[in-house]
Design a protein around this motif. Structure first.
Motif, short mmCIF file in Angstrom:
data_model
loop_
_atom_site.label_atom_id
_atom_site.label_comp_id
_atom_site.label_asym_id
_atom_site.label_seq_id
_atom_site.Cartn_x
_atom_site.Cartn_y
_atom_site.Cartn_z
N ARG A 40 -56.48 79.28 85.53
CA ARG A 40 -56.35 80.34 84.53
C ARG A 40 -55.66 79.77 83.29
O ARG A 40 -54.68 79.04 83.40
CB ARG A 40 -55.52 81.50 85.09
N GLN A 87 -53.16 79.41 80.55
CA GLN A 87 -51.78 79.88 80.43
C GLN A 87 -51.17 79.60 79.06
O GLN A 87 -49.99 79.86 78.83
CB GLN A 87 -50.92 79.23 81.51
N ASP A 88 -51.97 79.03 78.17
CA ASP A 88 -51.49 78.69 76.83
C ASP A 88 -52.69 78.77 75.89
O ASP A 88 -53.75 78.20 76.18
CB ASP A 88 -50.91 77.28 76.84
N PRO A 89 -52.55 79.46 74.74
CA PRO A 89 -53.69 79.58 73.82
C PRO A 89 -54.17 78.23 73.28
O PRO A 89 -55.30 78.12 72.79
CB PRO A 89 -53.16 80.47 72.70
N ALA A 137 -60.27 82.12 80.64
CA ALA A 137 -59.45 83.07 79.88
C ALA A 137 -59.39 84.42 80.59
O ALA A 137 -60.02 85.39 80.17
CB ALA A 137 -59.98 83.22 78.47
N GLY A 155 -56.82 87.28 81.57
CA GLY A 155 -55.46 87.77 81.34
C GLY A 155 -54.82 87.07 80.16
O GLY A 155 -55.44 86.24 79.48
N PRO A 156 -53.56 87.37 79.89
CA PRO A 156 -52.87 86.79 78.74
C PRO A 156 -52.70 85.29 78.88
O PRO A 156 -52.50 84.77 79.97
CB PRO A 156 -51.50 87.51 78.74
N ALA A 157 -52.76 84.59 77.74
CA ALA A 157 -52.66 83.13 77.74
C ALA A 157 -51.19 82.72 77.74
O ALA A 157 -50.67 82.15 76.78
CB ALA A 157 -53.38 82.56 76.53
N ARG A 158 -50.54 82.99 78.85
CA ARG A 158 -49.14 82.61 79.04
C ARG A 158 -48.86 82.57 80.54
O ARG A 158 -49.60 83.17 81.35
CB ARG A 158 -48.20 83.60 78.37
N LEU A 165 -47.58 83.49 84.11
CA LEU A 165 -47.31 84.78 84.74
C LEU A 165 -46.76 84.55 86.13
O LEU A 165 -47.05 83.54 86.78
CB LEU A 165 -48.60 85.62 84.83
N ASN A 196 -48.01 89.30 88.77
CA ASN A 196 -48.72 89.64 87.54
C ASN A 196 -50.04 88.89 87.42
O ASN A 196 -51.02 89.43 86.93
CB ASN A 196 -47.83 89.34 86.33
N HIS A 235 -55.04 89.85 87.46
CA HIS A 235 -56.16 89.32 86.69
C HIS A 235 -57.12 88.49 87.55
O HIS A 235 -58.00 87.83 87.01
CB HIS A 235 -55.63 88.47 85.54
#
Length: 414
Positions: A47, A49-51, A69, A71-74, A76, A80, A84
């Protein structure tokens, strides 16, 4: 063979100090590279995890990493990230439909759920085989006194039941899977590996990331997940070992020690125990620094109630340290009681202190344990052997490809 390795929660690409961080990341990086050396093509699906992470990156010859991509690119937490998994599985299904592998190998329970879901959505003449690796099972964690996670336990049981083969780190976990009804012939014990060239008795023992040893003191070292406990019991044991000092390496997650709540709690515990001057707490050390610290110590002690990976124990053995650990999980698989170290029935301060005194009070025995540990780590836990044993699992679920695969020696011996 084309291998799709599914690791939703971790990334094998360099992160901290130019190297993978976290046990799963180290495992995937080493395993995939050594599978590539055996002639396989490996794509690791993670996944994003960073844009800034590219859609596709090359990790080495024969190994690529694809960032999905979902879920959010950070980063988790596990809970959390699990929210996703559905989106991750949908993207994974699209990718393996475009570039169909011979086998899907999932690491972790959310990755297993994603792999099985994705495989079911791909139209192939034969179902895509799925191999599932569990480094830990919640039912085993509960038996060791850790938190119950009923939803995770149910998913683990379902994934284990659906996978074509299951890989675990220890006989304890194979026993737990048997209790779930998973046939033993579908479960293989393949341990966490060690780089025996990097982790060895020879090499430097000094660095500036920890305090120098006080003259005449015995150095005890441990690698502990600060959020799961285990270090506190070693601090309590230190009260019974006035001649010893303790170095705690925080791991496996990235921790900023001065700002970390668990680290501050541990430092307060040492102060209340009256041993704060004999306890040093480091952040996570690089793969280059950690062997130097291990070689500077006299004994490695794990105070964890449950050791899911066993990587730190094996790395300590590879550096020539005698090991003391509780006889559960992967530690029980790695440490040969009375040969490479001491296994305890319970992680109690008095038992740990007594084991440390006994071991260090008999230098000949301690030295013999260290020598035997080096030999066991190099022969049983080398990544080359771990990759060979993993390949043997692939052979069993992909029999039609067996004739095309090179033979790896020593795959099923212990």
């Amino acid at each position: 063979m084309k291998i799709a390795m599914v690791v939703e929660h971790a990334n094998p690409l360099p992160a901290h100090k130019g190297e993978p961080s976290g046990a799963d990341s180290v495992h995937i990086a080493a395993l995939s590279r050594h599978l590539a050396k055996l002639g396989h093509r490996v794509t690791v699906y993670v996944r994003r995890q960073d844009p800034e992470q590219p859609e596709r990156a090359r990790m080495g010859r024969g190994v690529n990493v694809e960032h999905l991509a979902a879920g959010p690119a950070r980063p988790l937490s596990e809970d959390n990230a699990a929210e996703h998994t559905g989106a991750f599985a949908a993207l994974l299904s699209e990718r393996i439909a475009e570039d169909t592998p011979d086998v899907l190998h999932a690491v972790g329970w959310t990755s297993g759920l994603a792999a099985i879901t994705a495989a079911s959505g791909v139209d192939t003449p034969e179902p895509l085989p799925v191999v599932q690796t569990f480094h830990s099972l919640n039912v085993a964690e509960r038996r060791a006194g850790l938190a119950a996670r009923p939803d995770r336990a149910r998913i683990e049981a379902a994934v284990a039941g659906r996978a074509d083969a299951v890989v675990v780190n220890s006989d304890d976990q194979r026993f737990e899977l048997a209790r779930m009804g998973v046939p033993r012939n579908r479960v293989s014990v393949v341990p966490f590996g060690v780089d025996a060239d990097q982790f060895s008795p020879e090499g430097a023992t000094t660095a500036e990331t920890w305090s120098p040893r006080k003259k005449g003191r015995t150095r005890v070292v441990t690698v502990a997940d600060l959020s799961h406990g285990g270090a506190e019991v070693l601090i309590d044991a230190l009260r019974r070992l006035p001649e010893a000092e303790l170095t705690v390496v925080a791991g496996p997650a990235q921790v900023e020690v001065p700002l970390n709540e668990d680290a501050r709690r541990l430092e307060l515990h040492a102060k209340e125990a009256g041993v704060e001057d004999r306890v040093a707490l480091t952040g996570p050390l690089s793969r280059k620094e950690l062997p130097r610290l291990l070689r500077s110590a006299d004994v490695f002690v794990s105070g964890a109630a449950y050791e899911p990976y066993g990587g730190a124990v094996v790395e300590a053995m590879a550096c020539g340290l005698p090991v003391i650990a509780r006889g559960t999980g992967s530690a029980a698989h790695a440490v040969v009681h009375g040969t490479t170290g001491t296994l305890l029935r319970a992680s109690r301060p008095d038992a740990i202190a007594r084991a440390v005194r006994t071991m260090l009070g008999e230098p000949t025995m301690s030295t013999a344990y260290g020598i035997a540990g080096v030999d066991r780590a190099a022969s049983r836990y080398a990544w080359e052997r771990v990759a060979g044993e993993t390949e043997q699992v692939y052979r069993r679920v992909c029999p039609e490809r067996e004739a095309e695969l090179p033979r790896a020696a020593g795959a099923d011996a212990d």
